[in-house]
Design a protein around this motif. Structure first.
Motif, PDB file in Angstrom:
ATOM      1  N   ALA A 180      -1.971  -8.292  -6.718  1.00 39.06           N
ATOM      2  CA  ALA A 180      -0.789  -7.569  -6.237  1.00 39.06           C
ATOM      3  C   ALA A 180      -1.078  -6.080  -6.123  1.00 39.06           C
ATOM      4  O   ALA A 180      -0.674  -5.434  -5.146  1.00 39.06           O
ATOM      5  CB  ALA A 180       0.397  -7.819  -7.159  1.00 39.06           C
ATOM      6  N   ALA A 181      -1.790  -5.516  -7.087  1.00 35.03           N
ATOM      7  CA  ALA A 181      -2.117  -4.091  -7.051  1.00 35.03           C
ATOM      8  C   ALA A 181      -3.035  -3.780  -5.872  1.00 35.03           C
ATOM      9  O   ALA A 181      -2.847  -2.770  -5.179  1.00 35.03           O
ATOM     10  CB  ALA A 181      -2.771  -3.665  -8.361  1.00 35.03           C
ATOM     11  N   ARG A 182      -4.017  -4.645  -5.617  1.00 36.73           N
ATOM     12  CA  ARG A 182      -4.924  -4.432  -4.472  1.00 36.73           C
ATOM     13  C   ARG A 182      -4.166  -4.545  -3.164  1.00 36.73           C
ATOM     14  O   ARG A 182      -4.382  -3.771  -2.241  1.00 36.73           O
ATOM     15  CB  ARG A 182      -6.075  -5.433  -4.522  1.00 36.73           C
ATOM     16  CG  ARG A 182      -7.054  -5.140  -5.643  1.00 36.73           C
ATOM     17  CD  ARG A 182      -8.199  -6.104  -5.659  1.00 36.73           C
ATOM     18  NE  ARG A 182      -9.002  -5.952  -4.440  1.00 36.73           N
ATOM     19  CZ  ARG A 182      -9.933  -6.816  -4.075  1.00 36.73           C
ATOM     20  NH1 ARG A 182     -10.187  -7.875  -4.809  1.00 36.73           N
ATOM     21  NH2 ARG A 182     -10.627  -6.625  -2.977  1.00 36.73           N
ATOM     22  N   LEU A 183      -3.286  -5.512  -3.075  1.00 37.50           N
ATOM     23  CA  LEU A 183      -2.485  -5.698  -1.868  1.00 37.50           C
ATOM     24  C   LEU A 183      -1.585  -4.488  -1.635  1.00 37.50           C
ATOM     25  O   LEU A 183      -1.472  -3.984  -0.519  1.00 37.50           O
ATOM     26  CB  LEU A 183      -1.654  -6.972  -1.996  1.00 37.50           C
ATOM     27  CG  LEU A 183      -0.871  -7.432  -0.773  1.00 37.50           C
ATOM     28  CD1 LEU A 183      -1.801  -7.742   0.376  1.00 37.50           C
ATOM     29  CD2 LEU A 183      -0.043  -8.645  -1.114  1.00 37.50           C
ATOM     30  N   ASP A 184      -0.990  -4.002  -2.703  1.00 36.54           N
ATOM     31  CA  ASP A 184      -0.095  -2.859  -2.607  1.00 36.54           C
ATOM     32  C   ASP A 184      -0.833  -1.589  -2.173  1.00 36.54           C
ATOM     33  O   ASP A 184      -0.250  -0.708  -1.549  1.00 36.54           O
ATOM     34  CB  ASP A 184       0.610  -2.630  -3.945  1.00 36.54           C
ATOM     35  CG  ASP A 184       1.727  -1.607  -3.843  1.00 36.54           C
ATOM     36  OD1 ASP A 184       2.568  -1.750  -2.930  1.00 36.54           O
ATOM     37  OD2 ASP A 184       1.754  -0.678  -4.655  1.00 36.54           O
ATOM     38  N   ARG A 237       0.291  -0.305   5.087  1.00 41.58           N
ATOM     39  CA  ARG A 237       1.331  -1.256   5.473  1.00 41.58           C
ATOM     40  C   ARG A 237       0.891  -2.133   6.650  1.00 41.58           C
ATOM     41  O   ARG A 237       1.160  -3.330   6.672  1.00 41.58           O
ATOM     42  CB  ARG A 237       2.621  -0.512   5.827  1.00 41.58           C
ATOM     43  CG  ARG A 237       3.768  -1.441   6.161  1.00 41.58           C
ATOM     44  CD  ARG A 237       5.043  -0.681   6.457  1.00 41.58           C
ATOM     45  NE  ARG A 237       5.580  -0.020   5.285  1.00 41.58           N
ATOM     46  CZ  ARG A 237       6.456  -0.575   4.463  1.00 41.58           C
ATOM     47  NH1 ARG A 237       6.881  -1.788   4.673  1.00 41.58           N
ATOM     48  NH2 ARG A 237       6.910   0.084   3.435  1.00 41.58           N
ATOM     49  N   ALA A 238       0.189  -1.555   7.608  1.00 47.77           N
ATOM     50  CA  ALA A 238      -0.233  -2.317   8.796  1.00 47.77           C
ATOM     51  C   ALA A 238      -1.184  -3.450   8.430  1.00 47.77           C
ATOM     52  O   ALA A 238      -1.181  -4.503   9.060  1.00 47.77           O
ATOM     53  CB  ALA A 238      -0.895  -1.385   9.813  1.00 47.77           C
ATOM     54  N   GLN A 239      -2.008  -3.253   7.420  1.00 50.27           N
ATOM     55  CA  GLN A 239      -2.923  -4.308   6.975  1.00 50.27           C
ATOM     56  C   GLN A 239      -2.242  -5.258   5.999  1.00 50.27           C
ATOM     57  O   GLN A 239      -2.549  -6.443   5.958  1.00 50.27           O
ATOM     58  CB  GLN A 239      -4.151  -3.688   6.296  1.00 50.27           C
ATOM     59  CG  GLN A 239      -5.035  -2.921   7.236  1.00 50.27           C
ATOM     60  CD  GLN A 239      -6.176  -2.236   6.507  1.00 50.27           C
ATOM     61  OE1 GLN A 239      -6.211  -2.161   5.287  1.00 50.27           O
ATOM     62  NE2 GLN A 239      -7.113  -1.714   7.280  1.00 50.27           N
ATOM     63  N   ARG A 240      -1.326  -4.741   5.204  1.00 52.11           N
ATOM     64  CA  ARG A 240      -0.657  -5.534   4.181  1.00 52.11           C
ATOM     65  C   ARG A 240       0.276  -6.579   4.789  1.00 52.11           C
ATOM     66  O   ARG A 240       0.328  -7.714   4.327  1.00 52.11           O
ATOM     67  CB  ARG A 240       0.114  -4.585   3.254  1.00 52.11           C
ATOM     68  CG  ARG A 240       0.706  -5.236   2.056  1.00 52.11           C
ATOM     69  CD  ARG A 240       1.339  -4.228   1.099  1.00 52.11           C
ATOM     70  NE  ARG A 240       2.218  -3.297   1.777  1.00 52.11           N
ATOM     71  CZ  ARG A 240       2.266  -1.987   1.536  1.00 52.11           C
ATOM     72  NH1 ARG A 240       1.499  -1.452   0.636  1.00 52.11           N
ATOM     73  NH2 ARG A 240       3.102  -1.218   2.191  1.00 52.11           N
ATOM     74  N   GLY A 241       1.039  -6.205   5.823  1.00 54.52           N
ATOM     75  CA  GLY A 241       2.035  -7.106   6.413  1.00 54.52           C
ATOM     76  C   GLY A 241       1.474  -8.460   6.827  1.00 54.52           C
ATOM     77  O   GLY A 241       1.997  -9.502   6.419  1.00 54.52           O
ATOM     78  N   PRO A 242       0.393  -8.486   7.630  1.00 52.47           N
ATOM     79  CA  PRO A 242      -0.164  -9.779   8.041  1.00 52.47           C
ATOM     80  C   PRO A 242      -0.686 -10.604   6.865  1.00 52.47           C
ATOM     81  O   PRO A 242      -0.587 -11.829   6.871  1.00 52.47           O
ATOM     82  CB  PRO A 242      -1.312  -9.405   8.982  1.00 52.47           C
ATOM     83  CG  PRO A 242      -0.979  -8.035   9.458  1.00 52.47           C
ATOM     84  CD  PRO A 242      -0.229  -7.365   8.345  1.00 52.47           C
ATOM     85  N   LEU A 243      -1.230  -9.940   5.863  1.00 57.10           N
ATOM     86  CA  LEU A 243      -1.714 -10.680   4.692  1.00 57.10           C
ATOM     87  C   LEU A 243      -0.559 -11.316   3.927  1.00 57.10           C
ATOM     88  O   LEU A 243      -0.667 -12.457   3.471  1.00 57.10           O
ATOM     89  CB  LEU A 243      -2.509  -9.754   3.764  1.00 57.10           C
ATOM     90  CG  LEU A 243      -3.885  -9.342   4.277  1.00 57.10           C
ATOM     91  CD1 LEU A 243      -4.490  -8.272   3.363  1.00 57.10           C
ATOM     92  CD2 LEU A 243      -4.801 -10.542   4.362  1.00 57.10           C
ATOM     93  N   PHE A 300      -0.035 -15.266   3.350  1.00 55.83           N
ATOM     94  CA  PHE A 300       0.134 -15.781   1.990  1.00 55.83           C
ATOM     95  C   PHE A 300       1.407 -16.606   1.881  1.00 55.83           C
ATOM     96  O   PHE A 300       1.409 -17.688   1.285  1.00 55.83           O
ATOM     97  CB  PHE A 300       0.152 -14.628   0.981  1.00 55.83           C
ATOM     98  CG  PHE A 300       0.270 -15.092  -0.437  1.00 55.83           C
ATOM     99  CD1 PHE A 300      -0.814 -15.646  -1.093  1.00 55.83           C
ATOM    100  CD2 PHE A 300       1.473 -14.983  -1.118  1.00 55.83           C
ATOM    101  CE1 PHE A 300      -0.708 -16.084  -2.407  1.00 55.83           C
ATOM    102  CE2 PHE A 300       1.586 -15.419  -2.429  1.00 55.83           C
ATOM    103  CZ  PHE A 300       0.499 -15.971  -3.065  1.00 55.83           C
ATOM    104  N   ARG A 301       2.497 -16.110   2.470  1.00 58.60           N
ATOM    105  CA  ARG A 301       3.760 -16.863   2.432  1.00 58.60           C
ATOM    106  C   ARG A 301       3.611 -18.224   3.105  1.00 58.60           C
ATOM    107  O   ARG A 301       4.095 -19.232   2.595  1.00 58.60           O
ATOM    108  CB  ARG A 301       4.873 -16.070   3.118  1.00 58.60           C
ATOM    109  CG  ARG A 301       5.411 -14.955   2.280  1.00 58.60           C
ATOM    110  CD  ARG A 301       6.564 -14.259   2.982  1.00 58.60           C
ATOM    111  NE  ARG A 301       7.054 -13.169   2.164  1.00 58.60           N
ATOM    112  CZ  ARG A 301       7.533 -12.045   2.633  1.00 58.60           C
ATOM    113  NH1 ARG A 301       7.612 -11.846   3.941  1.00 58.60           N
ATOM    114  NH2 ARG A 301       7.946 -11.098   1.826  1.00 58.60           N
ATOM    115  N   VAL A 302       2.921 -18.249   4.238  1.00 58.07           N
ATOM    116  CA  VAL A 302       2.702 -19.509   4.957  1.00 58.07           C
ATOM    117  C   VAL A 302       1.879 -20.457   4.079  1.00 58.07           C
ATOM    118  O   VAL A 302       2.197 -21.646   3.968  1.00 58.07           O
ATOM    119  CB  VAL A 302       2.012 -19.261   6.316  1.00 58.07           C
ATOM    120  CG1 VAL A 302       1.522 -20.554   6.940  1.00 58.07           C
ATOM    121  CG2 VAL A 302       2.964 -18.532   7.263  1.00 58.07           C
TER     122      VAL A 302
END
Length: 153
Positions: free
Chosen positions: A98-102, A106-112, A116-118
């Motif tokens: 979560a810390a790495r994702l955060d 934002r442009a890279q985080r959104g698709p990831l 992940f949700r899918v």
């Protein structure tokens, strides 16, 4: 002497908040004026944390006192408006992820996050279907019916 459940919960919250902040035990220890071994004891609930150190820990971690007491019953009493730490995952791998994702833009985080949700939805749906007795997708018979051509791979 047995570890008090409140001390254990406060210790687990301290650990979760420290990991979420990306802070080492050594860095938190320096901020509190103790050794990293003392931080380990706090996080396990083996040693109680003095109130002055709790205030210092909240300041170092950028959280409220209620976050440290989340899940103890005291958090319901302390109406500080602070978000409780009880909802934070306790698994260090999840916290680091979560810390790495955060930390990503934002442009890279959104698709990831979407991917992940899918993936999680797919895993949960497969578990729900299996619990209901539905066949796994690889167990479904794909034999052509009514003279349809065979599926090619």
């Amino acid at each position: 002497m047995a570890i008090d459940p409140v001390d254990r919960t406060v210790g687990l919250n301290l650990r979760a908040l420290r990991l979420t902040a990306g802070m080492s035990q050594e860095r938190l220890a320096a901020a509190l004026g103790v050794t990293f071994q003392q931080i380990q004891k706090y996080e396990k609930g083996a040693n109680r944390i003095a109130s002055s150190r709790l205030i210092a820990a909240a300041g170092a971690l950028g959280c409220g006192l209620a976050d440290l007491f989340a899940g103890t019953g005291a958090d319901a009493i302390a109406e500080t408006g602070a978000t409780g730490a009880a909802g934070l995952p306790r698994d260090p791998q999840v916290l680091r992820l979560a810390a790495r994702l955060d930390a990503l833009p934002r442009a890279q985080r959104g698709p990831l996050i979407t991917a992940f949700r899918v993936a999680v939805d797919t895993v949960e749906a497969a578990g729900t279907a299996a619990a209901a007795g539905a066949p796994h997708p690889t167990d479904i018979d794909t034999t052509p019916r009514c003279g349809a051509p065979p599926l090619s791979h």
